[in-house]
Design an enzyme around this catalytic site. Sequence first.
Site, PDB file in Angstrom:
ATOM      1  N   CYS A  68       0.765  -1.141   0.060  1.00 30.99           N
ATOM      2  CA  CYS A  68       0.141   0.192   0.090  1.00 30.99           C
ATOM      3  C   CYS A  68       0.786   1.260  -0.109  1.00 30.99           C
ATOM      4  O   CYS A  68       2.074   1.025   0.180  1.00 30.99           O
ATOM      5  CB  CYS A  68      -1.033  -0.004   1.128  1.00 30.99           C
ATOM      6  SG  CYS A  68      -0.243   0.346   3.095  1.00 30.99           S
ATOM      7  N   HIS A 101      14.882 -13.383  12.260  1.00 34.87           N
ATOM      8  CA  HIS A 101      14.781 -13.394  13.624  1.00 34.87           C
ATOM      9  C   HIS A 101      13.119 -13.341  14.043  1.00 34.87           C
ATOM     10  O   HIS A 101      12.900 -13.696  15.045  1.00 34.87           O
ATOM     11  CB  HIS A 101      15.494 -11.875  14.048  1.00 34.87           C
ATOM     12  CG  HIS A 101      16.769 -12.051  14.134  1.00 34.87           C
ATOM     13  ND1 HIS A 101      17.539 -10.845  14.419  1.00 34.87           N
ATOM     14  CD2 HIS A 101      17.749 -12.800  13.453  1.00 34.87           C
ATOM     15  CE1 HIS A 101      18.718 -11.130  14.273  1.00 34.87           C
ATOM     16  NE2 HIS A 101      18.756 -12.484  13.884  1.00 34.87           N
TER      17      HIS A 101
END
Length: 158
Positions: A68, A101
């Site tokens: 977006c 991570h």
Amino acid sequence: MDEKKIGIASDHAGYEMKEFLVGYLDGLGYDVHDYGTHSPESMDYPDTAHPLGFAVESGELPRGIALCGSGEGVSITLNKHRGIRAALCWEPEIADLSRRHNDANICALPARFIDNNKAVEIVDAFLAGEFEGGRHRRRIEKIPVEAWCRARKEESGS
């Protein structure tokens, strides 16, 4: 699950970049599931983000890309889905770390702030990244509010 499957969704601000990325991913041999939008006409980003979120949440797709204008709207929307870890990525290093991570399964792109070349670098890093597990798995397991509250309750002996 077929790792060469991927979903993609955007609003009107991300439409042109989404179309570019669909072609790019197709060229890499991905089976791209395009959740729209399918024109540059103004529309509401949740109307494309939620179907992508459901597909990844259900396991139908292993991961996705959402766009977006700022990347924030689709990221916020997608992160309402259980098991979705949408990461807003504006640099390849962020995409890589989000995979390694955070085990991010959706890469959110800010289409008004990056160009197609940067988008490709980010998507490539996102696709190449692999979750490291270990201490990061423990952190991922604490993301659901219920799991975090349960762990706090167990720690306190309540």
